[in-house]
Write a protein that holds these residues in place. Structure first.
Motif, PDB file in Angstrom:
ATOM      1  N   THR A 135       0.834  -1.197   0.000  1.00 32.47           N
ATOM      2  CA  THR A 135       0.000   0.000   0.000  1.00 32.47           C
ATOM      3  C   THR A 135       0.871   1.250   0.000  1.00 32.47           C
ATOM      4  N   THR A 136       0.238   2.378  -0.294  1.00 36.17           N
ATOM      5  CA  THR A 136       0.965   3.643  -0.243  1.00 36.17           C
ATOM      6  C   THR A 136       1.486   3.906   1.161  1.00 36.17           C
ATOM      7  N   ALA A 137       0.676   3.588   2.173  1.00 40.66           N
ATOM      8  CA  ALA A 137       1.117   3.786   3.558  1.00 40.66           C
ATOM      9  C   ALA A 137       2.330   2.920   3.874  1.00 40.66           C
ATOM     10  N   ASP A 138       2.312   1.657   3.428  1.00 37.06           N
ATOM     11  CA  ASP A 138       3.489   0.803   3.602  1.00 37.06           C
ATOM     12  C   ASP A 138       4.707   1.460   2.964  1.00 37.06           C
ATOM     13  N   ALA A 139       4.559   1.833   1.701  1.00 38.03           N
ATOM     14  CA  ALA A 139       5.694   2.349   0.941  1.00 38.03           C
ATOM     15  C   ALA A 139       6.243   3.637   1.545  1.00 38.03           C
ATOM     16  N   GLU A 140       5.369   4.509   1.995  1.00 40.80           N
ATOM     17  CA  GLU A 140       5.836   5.779   2.559  1.00 40.80           C
ATOM     18  C   GLU A 140       6.591   5.571   3.866  1.00 40.80           C
ATOM     19  N   SER A 141       6.358   4.455   4.540  1.00 34.50           N
ATOM     20  CA  SER A 141       7.096   4.193   5.784  1.00 34.50           C
ATOM     21  C   SER A 141       8.539   3.779   5.520  1.00 34.50           C
ATOM     22  N   LEU A 142       8.827   3.330   4.288  1.00 33.65           N
ATOM     23  CA  LEU A 142      10.161   2.818   3.962  1.00 33.65           C
ATOM     24  C   LEU A 142      11.033   3.990   3.501  1.00 33.65           C
ATOM     25  N   ASP A 143      11.429   4.816   4.437  1.00 35.26           N
ATOM     26  CA  ASP A 143      12.096   6.087   4.106  1.00 35.26           C
ATOM     27  C   ASP A 143      13.539   5.916   3.641  1.00 35.26           C
ATOM     28  N   ALA A 144      14.081   4.709   3.708  1.00 34.14           N
ATOM     29  CA  ALA A 144      15.449   4.481   3.233  1.00 34.14           C
ATOM     30  C   ALA A 144      15.497   4.049   1.767  1.00 34.14           C
ATOM     31  N   ALA A 145      14.345   3.893   1.123  1.00 36.29           N
ATOM     32  CA  ALA A 145      14.335   3.365  -0.250  1.00 36.29           C
ATOM     33  C   ALA A 145      14.943   4.355  -1.231  1.00 36.29           C
ATOM     34  N   HIS A 146      15.727   3.831  -2.158  1.00 35.68           N
ATOM     35  CA  HIS A 146      16.213   4.600  -3.301  1.00 35.68           C
ATOM     36  C   HIS A 146      15.257   4.513  -4.480  1.00 35.68           C
ATOM     37  N   ALA A 147      14.543   3.380  -4.611  1.00 37.57           N
ATOM     38  CA  ALA A 147      13.833   3.115  -5.855  1.00 37.57           C
ATOM     39  C   ALA A 147      12.658   2.176  -5.642  1.00 37.57           C
ATOM     40  N   VAL A 148      11.772   2.177  -6.639  1.00 38.77           N
ATOM     41  CA  VAL A 148      10.655   1.235  -6.720  1.00 38.77           C
ATOM     42  C   VAL A 148      10.931   0.263  -7.863  1.00 38.77           C
ATOM     43  N   GLU A 149      10.691  -1.011  -7.623  1.00 38.55           N
ATOM     44  CA  GLU A 149      10.811  -2.014  -8.677  1.00 38.55           C
ATOM     45  C   GLU A 149       9.532  -1.940  -9.517  1.00 38.55           C
ATOM     46  N   VAL A 150       9.581  -1.168 -10.600  1.00 35.74           N
ATOM     47  CA  VAL A 150       8.367  -0.862 -11.361  1.00 35.74           C
ATOM     48  C   VAL A 150       7.980  -1.957 -12.338  1.00 35.74           C
ATOM     49  N   TYR A 151       8.902  -2.861 -12.655  1.00 32.84           N
ATOM     50  CA  TYR A 151       8.539  -4.010 -13.477  1.00 32.84           C
ATOM     51  C   TYR A 151       9.297  -5.226 -12.971  1.00 32.84           C
ATOM     52  N   ASN A 152       8.559  -6.319 -12.745  1.00 34.35           N
ATOM     53  CA  ASN A 152       9.124  -7.576 -12.262  1.00 34.35           C
ATOM     54  C   ASN A 152       8.658  -8.677 -13.203  1.00 34.35           C
ATOM     55  N   ALA A 153       9.595  -9.282 -13.924  1.00 36.38           N
ATOM     56  CA  ALA A 153       9.245 -10.249 -14.966  1.00 36.38           C
ATOM     57  C   ALA A 153       8.583 -11.499 -14.399  1.00 36.38           C
ATOM     58  N   LEU A 154       8.978 -11.937 -13.209  1.00 37.07           N
ATOM     59  CA  LEU A 154       8.346 -13.112 -12.608  1.00 37.07           C
ATOM     60  C   LEU A 154       6.906 -12.807 -12.226  1.00 37.07           C
ATOM     61  N   SER A 155       6.660 -11.635 -11.644  1.00 34.31           N
ATOM     62  CA  SER A 155       5.306 -11.270 -11.227  1.00 34.31           C
ATOM     63  C   SER A 155       4.382 -11.034 -12.403  1.00 34.31           C
ATOM     64  N   ALA A 156       4.942 -10.784 -13.579  1.00 34.41           N
ATOM     65  CA  ALA A 156       4.112 -10.541 -14.758  1.00 34.41           C
ATOM     66  C   ALA A 156       3.257 -11.752 -15.102  1.00 34.41           C
ATOM     67  N   ARG A 157       3.707 -12.958 -14.744  1.00 35.57           N
ATOM     68  CA  ARG A 157       2.897 -14.147 -15.040  1.00 35.57           C
ATOM     69  C   ARG A 157       1.608 -14.143 -14.223  1.00 35.57           C
ATOM     70  N   GLU A 158       1.588 -13.385 -13.101  1.00 34.82           N
ATOM     71  CA  GLU A 158       0.396 -13.242 -12.271  1.00 34.82           C
ATOM     72  C   GLU A 158      -0.385 -11.973 -12.616  1.00 34.82           C
ATOM     73  N   ASP A 159       0.004 -11.300 -13.707  1.00 33.98           N
ATOM     74  CA  ASP A 159      -0.595 -10.033 -14.117  1.00 33.98           C
ATOM     75  C   ASP A 159      -0.382  -8.953 -13.062  1.00 33.98           C
ATOM     76  N   ARG A 160       0.724  -9.046 -12.339  1.00 37.39           N
ATOM     77  CA  ARG A 160       1.083  -8.034 -11.347  1.00 37.39           C
ATOM     78  C   ARG A 160       2.540  -7.633 -11.506  1.00 37.39           C
ATOM     79  N   GLY A 161       2.989  -7.572 -12.749  1.00 32.81           N
ATOM     80  CA  GLY A 161       4.379  -7.228 -12.985  1.00 32.81           C
ATOM     81  C   GLY A 161       4.663  -5.738 -12.928  1.00 32.81           C
ATOM     82  N   ASP A 162       3.668  -4.903 -13.199  1.00 39.66           N
ATOM     83  CA  ASP A 162       3.852  -3.466 -13.348  1.00 39.66           C
ATOM     84  C   ASP A 162       3.460  -2.741 -12.067  1.00 39.66           C
TER      85      ASP A 162
END
Length: 309
Positions: A135-162
């Protein structure tokens, strides 16, 4: 941090995968075979990021012996502290960890562990947010992150790659993040093949520290096929040069998009006036549906924007 876009940086682009699992955790292949496959596919570097879980004895897979003058490795792991809103554990990519990085403490939260990993020198990414229902709330708590993994080829098989939607919302809320694509390759029999999504990192050498510094500075773009050759800003126009594609798309912090479509497009210019929230990003798509993505382009007020990551 205010940094320049990668095309004007010294050096060249190096192709690499940041998210891979070996038989040291739940992958099917030993590190040596994985490195051989990526090397023969034309990659310049690889990060094997085994699951940093107690059931695997908290592996930090040492791949230094796989380095050559033409191929290198980055050490890392996927961290799994508890918990997110919809999952019992996080999925945090940490590339550039030192050997001997201590396992999480029993009461160490995800933000605390990510800060510790970043403090140890790692590039921190939110792994497959869409697949993890982050969730956005989860992500905003991770204040040390440099980046978001915006495409994951393995997750794409579940239609959740993007996961671009989450990245766009976070950037609109003021979080300066870059965006990377990765395989998340496990090489299990039912998995898609590896070598499907990668980063092109601009650095002066294949030295692991040079690659890490470039990743942290946002000096890279991501792809599943096409190449981005250059992006330039001139007054209120953005000009994109790339390998032949059928679509060039500019999106950003505002609803809507600017699009140019055609056959074998290699250069086009589009207006920037619609991006009132002062940032945009470039997507290109080739005739096979493969895409490449720039990092976010932050547009300061004024007639002539500048590109930062």
């Amino acid at each position: 941090m205010h940094v320049t876009f990668p095309f004007n940086e010294p050096g060249r682009f190096w192709r690499g995968n940041l998210h891979t699992h070996s038989d040291r955790s739940d992958g099917a292949l030993p590190p040596e075979e994985i490195a051989r496959r990526y090397r023969e596919a034309g990659y310049d570097f690889l990060a094997i990021t085994d699951h940093f879980r107690a059931k695997y004895n908290f592996p930090l897979t040492d791949t230094r012996q796989l380095r050559t003058s033409r191929f290198t490795t980055l050490l890392g792991a996927e961290l799994h502290p508890p918990r997110t809103e919809f999952s019992s554990e996080w999925h945090i990519l940490a590339v550039g960890l030192p050997l001997g990085f201590p396992p999480p403490e029993p009461d160490e939260s995800a933000p605390q562990l990510a800060r510790r990993a970043r403090g140890a020198g790692a590039f921190i990414g939110m792994a497959h947010p869409a697949a993890s229902l982050l969730t956005t709330a989860d992500a905003e708590s991770l204040d040390a992150a440099h980046a978001v993994e915006v495409y994951n080829a393995l997750s794409a098989r579940e239609d959740r790659g993007d996961s671009w939607h989450l990245a766009d919302v976070l950037i609109n809320r003021g979080h300066r993040l870059s965006a990377y694509a990765a395989d998340d390759a496990h090489f299990q029999p039912h998995d898609p093949p590896g070598c499907a999504a990668w980063v092109q990192v601009r650095a002066e050498s294949l030295d692991p520290q040079a690659l890490l510094a470039a990743l942290k500075a946002g000096h890279y773009y991501s792809s599943t096929g096409p190449e981005l050759h250059d992006i330039k800003l001139d007054d209120d126009l953005i000009t994109v040069r790339c390998s032949p594609v059928r679509k060039v798309l500019i999106t950003g912090g505002d609803p809507g998009a600017k699009v140019v479509q055609g056959e074998a497009l290699t250069e086009c210019s589009l207006p920037l006036a619609m991006f009132k929230r002062r940032w945009c990003r470039v997507t290109v798509e080739d005739s096979h549906g493969r895409r490449a993505w720039s990092n976010p382009i932050y547009l300061p007020p004024g007639r002539t924007p500048s590109i930062t990551a």
